[in-house]
Design a protein around this motif. Structure first.
Motif, PDB file in Angstrom:
ATOM      1  N   ILE A   1       0.612  -1.195   0.133  1.00 21.25           N
ATOM      2  CA  ILE A   1      -0.086   0.073   0.060  1.00 21.25           C
ATOM      3  C   ILE A   1       0.942   1.270   0.052  1.00 21.25           C
ATOM      4  N   GLN A   2       2.049   1.255   0.771  1.00 17.03           N
ATOM      5  CA  GLN A   2       2.696   2.333   0.755  1.00 17.03           C
ATOM      6  C   GLN A   2       3.501   2.453  -0.585  1.00 17.03           C
TER       7      GLN A   2
ATOM      8  N   SER B   1       1.184   3.863  -3.402  1.00  9.88           N
ATOM      9  CA  SER B   1       0.477   5.284  -2.984  1.00  9.88           C
ATOM     10  C   SER B   1       1.757   6.102  -2.888  1.00  9.88           C
ATOM     11  N   THR B   2       2.972   5.718  -2.791  1.00  4.34           N
ATOM     12  CA  THR B   2       4.146   6.544  -3.004  1.00  4.34           C
ATOM     13  C   THR B   2       4.380   6.885  -4.735  1.00  4.34           C
TER      14      THR B   2
ATOM     15  N   THR C   1       1.892   6.702  -6.700  1.00  2.34           N
ATOM     16  CA  THR C   1       0.738   7.426  -7.257  1.00  2.34           C
ATOM     17  C   THR C   1       0.909   8.908  -7.279  1.00  2.34           C
ATOM     18  N   THR C   2       1.374   9.258  -5.881  1.00  4.91           N
ATOM     19  CA  THR C   2       1.859  10.793  -5.781  1.00  4.91           C
ATOM     20  C   THR C   2       2.730  11.402  -6.631  1.00  4.91           C
TER      21      THR C   2
ATOM     22  N   SER D   1      -0.983   7.688 -13.203  1.00  2.49           N
ATOM     23  CA  SER D   1      -1.251   7.937 -11.683  1.00  2.49           C
ATOM     24  C   SER D   1      -2.772   7.601 -11.367  1.00  2.49           C
TER      25      SER D   1
ATOM     26  N   THR E   1      -2.725   3.705 -11.098  1.00  2.00           N
ATOM     27  CA  THR E   1      -2.274   3.373 -10.029  1.00  2.00           C
ATOM     28  C   THR E   1      -3.047   3.604  -8.643  1.00  2.00           C
ATOM     29  N   ALA E   2      -3.780   4.672  -8.657  1.00  3.54           N
ATOM     30  CA  ALA E   2      -4.880   4.976  -7.773  1.00  3.54           C
ATOM     31  C   ALA E   2      -5.834   3.961  -7.794  1.00  3.54           C
TER      32      ALA E   2
ATOM     33  N   LEU F   1      -4.555   0.946  -6.169  1.00  2.00           N
ATOM     34  CA  LEU F   1      -4.382   1.124  -4.591  1.00  2.00           C
ATOM     35  C   LEU F   1      -5.644   0.849  -4.078  1.00  2.00           C
TER      36      LEU F   1
ATOM     37  N   THR G   1      -6.496  -1.851  -1.335  1.00  2.00           N
ATOM     38  CA  THR G   1      -7.081  -1.591  -0.169  1.00  2.00           C
ATOM     39  C   THR G   1      -8.020  -2.511   0.414  1.00  2.00           C
TER      40      THR G   1
END
Length: 224
Positions: free
Chosen positions: A172-173, A176-177, A179-180, A190, A193-194, A197, A201
């Motif tokens: 998850i980390q 999320s990294t 994605t940002t 992005s 990938t979101a 994510l 989750t």
């Protein structure tokens, strides 16, 4: 940069005092406490139904004598379930990602089931170390193998729970990294990938519930 991914698994401290005990006891405060009313509210009714369902599923493989463990196993299941689910929230700490805590839960209960079996049914408990019909030359080797398998069961329980939750949190980390980091460069990637994510989750919520159930179920099967 890589080391920061594992900061989430560090036990939180305040003025040098570990807060892991608070993180373990806090989920229990969120559960509605029973009262003396004849008609309970919807939340208490849902909680009682869930406890009844969990207890029924855990007691199906056990005999009548194993039903004495119902309260302990259901309480352990509730503790692991709440800790695992609350650990998925942002800026939280999951105590079950620590191998020391999982071993502290698995080893005493495994030892209790082992001693209970040796006290109540010693011949059957010791008979598991040597399958029936084993050739005579293989008896020493099989006894050593079965004894080793018996002794590593608490380690397997603790490592299974720790590895599944740790891997999920790291994935998850990492996603999320990514994605940002990709948002200002490649917005389309992005968004993709979101979406991954979001699906991950949902998967981790299922894993948190399943791993709590599997941990308690494997402990209850040691009573058979």
């Amino acid at each position: 940069m890589n080391l920061s991914f594992f900061d989430q698994f560090t036990s939180p401290c305040l003025l040098g005092i570990p807060l892991i005990l608070i993180s373990m006891l806090f989920p229990a405060l969120l559960l509605p406490s029973p009262n003396n009313r004849w008609i309970t509210n919807r939340l208490s009714t849902l909680q009682l139904w869930l406890f009844h369902l969990i207890t029924k599923q855990l007691m199906i493989p056990l005999n009548k004598n194993g039903h004495k463990w119902a309260l302990l196993l259901t309480s352990l299941m509730t503790l692991l379930l709440t800790i695992n689910l609350l650990g998925l929230l942002p800026y939280t700490f999951t105590p079950t990602t620590q191998l020391s805590m999982n071993m502290a839960l698995a080893f005493p209960l495994w030892l209790a089931t082992l001693l209970t079996g040796l006290r109540n049914q010693p011949s059957i408990a010791l008979g598991h170390l040597l399958p029936e019909g084993t050739p005579t030359p293989l008896i020493p080797a099989l006894i050593m193998i079965e004894t080793t398998s018996l002794l590593i069961r608490p380690l397997a329980l603790g490592v299974r729970l720790t590895a599944n939750l740790t891997a999920g949190h790291l994935l998850i980390q990492l996603i999320s990294t990514a994605t940002t980091a990709l948002l200002p460069i490649m917005p389309t990637i992005s968004l993709l990938t979101a979406l991954i994510l979001f699906l991950l989750t949902i998967l981790e919520v299922a894993v948190a519930m399943i791993q709590a159930y599997v941990f308690v179920l494997l402990l209850s099967l040691l009573l058979t």
